[in-house]
Design a protein around this motif. Structure first.
Motif, PDB file in Angstrom:
ATOM      1  N   LEU B  50       0.840  -1.198   0.000  1.00 33.25           N
ATOM      2  CA  LEU B  50       0.000   0.000   0.000  1.00 33.25           C
ATOM      3  C   LEU B  50       0.874   1.247   0.000  1.00 33.25           C
ATOM      4  O   LEU B  50       0.606   2.214  -0.718  1.00 33.25           O
ATOM      5  N   GLN B  54       1.304   4.278  -2.890  1.00 39.00           N
ATOM      6  CA  GLN B  54       1.143   5.705  -2.632  1.00 39.00           C
ATOM      7  C   GLN B  54       2.484   6.433  -2.593  1.00 39.00           C
ATOM      8  O   GLN B  54       2.585   7.518  -2.036  1.00 39.00           O
ATOM      9  N   ARG B  56       5.141   5.881  -0.833  1.00 38.99           N
ATOM     10  CA  ARG B  56       5.732   6.062   0.490  1.00 38.99           C
ATOM     11  C   ARG B  56       6.670   4.888   0.713  1.00 38.99           C
ATOM     12  O   ARG B  56       6.780   4.015  -0.149  1.00 38.99           O
ATOM     13  N   ALA B 380      -5.929  -0.452  -2.659  1.00 36.90           N
ATOM     14  CA  ALA B 380      -5.162   0.749  -2.971  1.00 36.90           C
ATOM     15  C   ALA B 380      -5.822   1.572  -4.055  1.00 36.90           C
ATOM     16  O   ALA B 380      -5.601   2.779  -4.122  1.00 36.90           O
ATOM     17  N   THR B 381      -6.628   0.950  -4.918  1.00 30.89           N
ATOM     18  CA  THR B 381      -7.061   1.679  -6.110  1.00 30.89           C
ATOM     19  C   THR B 381      -8.539   2.018  -6.152  1.00 30.89           C
ATOM     20  O   THR B 381      -8.903   2.996  -6.798  1.00 30.89           O
TER      21      THR B 381
END
Lengths: 101, 416, 169
Positions: B50, B54, B56, B380-381
């Motif tokens: 995840l 993003q 990160r 996530a999407t």
């Protein structure tokens, strides 16, 4: 101990049936009365399946029909219960005393 | 005693069918431990993946690349205060997480990791799996009711409505796959999990590609319904944190909350393994009929070993790229040790006796892992659905389509 | 595989069934009654397994415990039962009802004592491995008409439930 025969299962089913009958005849709460009806149907199912061990699979097929029936009964019964609760704000069986409101 | 233990090794049935209590216990331990480890790995992977979705880094501090984060989380949860709301129904509150946990772990009894690698093979395998996994909705309802608080109650009501609606479409999609197992000379199908994979073996085709669009559509319906069944994004309305704080488990903390999480992830793996068994060929390796012959068998049986060696290689690259500062020395040693263990596992997997026994399990787990990655990807999407949209999709789209697929499958089965 | 410890499992499961039945009809709180009923239904699924009826056991779990009882819990949460919990639980004619039920029990008991030998013989050889297939053949063979009527019943029940529970038709 003695081997388990069909009679043993029948006695358990009879006990469940009696419990269900007591629940239907003595309780006030409609939800619990419906559950007692489920108990009765289950006692019948246990009887049918126990007999199917003696006489072939017909009993099991009938048990499946009884379960179908129980599903239909629960759906309609709970639908009536919700309609009743919406109108009278109670779920007690002995307050179902009007044919029309 | 020793004879009793060794006698199973030469048999070719599952320990449950052979009636061998010792090996059944061993299998239960292995499956239980394996699923728990998989849940922890999944926890780490989800946070990491995840984060990378993003852009990160995700957990980086506890252990090299945050590898020890799940263990740290577990210790944190176990030592937290266990709060029970004063107005709660104590007994039901205590029982709810246990029901979810038991329901999602019991289904692993019939999951076929290989032709003999299942705890047992029930005659009603798939029915048992669907039935027992549907019991987890009871745990959700009980948790929501027993908390005696508004958000959990709304979450539980949403959850029970959602799970029951999607169970219908899911069951019909499963029936169309079971119908395909009956397309043999005798005309009798099977409900046993091992039997379903063997039917795909004898028909030389994954059910995904059977009657071309039909298998695909049924699989698609199942793939959507299984996300809704496990309350995951984009169908995570029962625990939508922005509207219901955390849904049915708002009032839970510490150990009990972690039991909910354990149950949820175990249920995800369980429904993924149903999908793998029914449509994607279970334990079969890719292309069992196209790439035949001893050479291809050898090539495919070497893949597990090479996979682990590759993972070890990645770990060693990580070691080489670690900062040279003394502060990172422990982490570097830890990562090198992790890589060494992975490499060792890879080397063990090259040994012929291990290789032959492990490859069924490997292919099954690899296919399940793809589904687990899809879960993370969805989360996530996709944005979350609204509740009325969710119900509309369930009852007005998935249910009619799955009935149509079932009827068409039956017609095709009669015609061809 | 031969079944093991059938006597123990029979008494264990039937004990759970009867005890949970007693709990169902005595609890004040409807949710507790429902949970007791679920426990009893699961124990009864175990009894079906002991009677070589795996398919009925599976249907029992998936339909009763996973379907009907969730519906019950759902309705209990929709209907506020806090007031009902504090009211009198048994109706005025409870003594008559109890006596009638006990009389019925006595009748059944007499039947089983007098005709007990009828039920101990003639155990058909159970066929475990093709139970599901045989039930399927029977449902679509001997009981085709009953099966169709059952599906009609379900349709009527769906419409009935929607009509009953809808606020305005």
């Amino acid at each position: 101990m003695a081997p388990i025969t069909t009679l043993h299962y029948l006695v358990v089913a009879a006990a469940l049936f009696i419990l269900g009958v007591i629940g239907v005849l003595t309780r006030r709460n409609v939800v619990i009365i419906l559950m007692s009806i489920e108990l009765i149907l289950n006692a019948v199912n246990l009887n049918l399946v126990a007999f199917s061990r003696m006489w072939g699979l017909h009993g099991q097929v009938f048990a499946i029909f009884v379960i179908t029936d129980a599903a239909a009964e629960a759906a309609v019964g709970l639908g009536i219960l919700i309609a009743f609760f919406r109108n009278k704000e109670t779920v007690n069986m002995d307050e179902v005393d009007l044919l029309k409101w | 005693m020793l004879d009793y233990i060794t006698s199973y090794l030469s048999s070719n049935t599952t320990p449950g069918q052979a009636g061998n209590v010792f090996w059944a216990l061993v299998y239960i331990m292995v499956v239980f431990g394996g699923v728990s480890v998989a849940v922890m790995a999944m926890n780490w992977l989800e946070r990491k993946a995840l984060a990378h979705f993003q852009i990160r880094l995700g957990p980086m501090r506890v252990g090299p690349h945050g590898l020890l984060q799940p263990i740290a989380d577990a210790i944190k949860l176990l030592t937290k205060e266990d709060i029970v709301p004063s107005e709660a129904d104590k007994f039901v509150f205590w029982l709810a997480p246990l029901i979810i946990l038991c329901a999602s772990f019991t289904v692993y009894i019939v999951v076929p990791f290989g032709p003999t690698h299942a705890i047992t093979d029930l005659n009603i395998g798939i029915l048992f799996m669907l039935g027992v996994s549907s019991l987890s909705v009871l745990g959700v309802v009980m948790a929501g009711w027993a908390s005696n608080s508004h958000y959990p109650l709304i979450g539980a009501l949403r959850s029970s409505a959602q799970m029951i609606s999607y169970e219908v479409a899911m069951g019909l999609a499963v029936v169309s796959a079971i119908l395909m197992t009956s397309l043999n000379a005798t005309g009798t199908g099977t409900l046993s999990m091992i039997g379903i994979v063997q039917a795909q073996q004898s028909q030389q085709m994954w059910f995904l590609f059977k009657f071309f669009p039909l298998g695909f559509i049924a699989f698609g319906i199942f793939a959507i319904a299984m996300v809704a069944e496990t309350n995951r994004a984009p169908f995570d309305l029962p625990e939508a944190e922005s509207e219901l704080t955390a849904g049915f488990h708002t009032e839970y903390s510490g150990l009990r909350w972690s039991l909910f999480m354990l149950g949820e992830y175990a249920a995800m793996i369980a429904v993924s393994s149903i999908a793998v068994t029914l449509w994607v060929g279970g334990w079969m390796r890719p292309f069992p009929n196209w790439l035949t012959g001893e050479t291809w068998d050898l090539v495919f049986s070497l893949i597990p070993g090479f996979l682990f060696l590759g993972l070890a290689f990645i770990a060693f690259i990580g070691v080489a790229r670690m900062p040279k500062h003394p502060y990172f020395r422990v982490q570097t040693i830890g990562l090198a040790g992790f890589g060494a263990v992975l490499g060792l596992i890879g080397l063990v997997l090259f040994a012929p006796p291990v290789r032959d026994r492990i490859q069924d399990i490997f292919w099954f787990c690899a296919k399940v892992a793809v589904f687990m990655y899809l879960y993370i990807w969805y989360r996530a999407t996709f944005p979350r659905y609204r509740f009325d949209q969710l119900m509309r999709v369930g009852w007005k789209v998935l249910l009619p389509v799955s009935i149509g697929v079932l009827i068409l499958t039956a017609i095709m089965g009669v015609l061809f | 595989m031969q079944p093991v410890a059938t006597t123990f499992f029979f008494y264990f499961l039937s004990g759970i069934t009867v005890l949970s039945g007693i709990l169902v009809i005595t609890r004040n709180n409807a949710v507790h009654s429902a949970l007791a009923l679920i426990l009893g239904l699961l124990a009864q699924a175990g009894l079906y397994l002991m009677l070589y009826a795996p398919f009925v056991a599976g249907v029992q779990i998936i339909l009763y415990a996973g379907g009907i009882m969730v519906l019950f819990l759902f309705v209990i949460m929709l209907v506020n039962l806090e007031r009902a919990q504090k009211e009198e639980q048994f109706n005025k004619q409870w003594l008559v009802g109890l006596l009638a039920a006990v009389a019925l029990g006595g009748l059944l008991f007499a039947v089983y004592v007098k005709g007990g030998t009828l039920f101990t013989e003639h155990i058909a050889q159970p066929v475990e491995n093709s139970n599901t297939q045989q039930i399927g053949v029977m449902l679509y063979g001997n009981y085709m008409f009953a099966f169709e009527i059952a599906s009609l019943l379900l349709l009527v029940a769906i419409i009935g439930a929607v009509v009953m529970a809808k606020k305005r038709i």
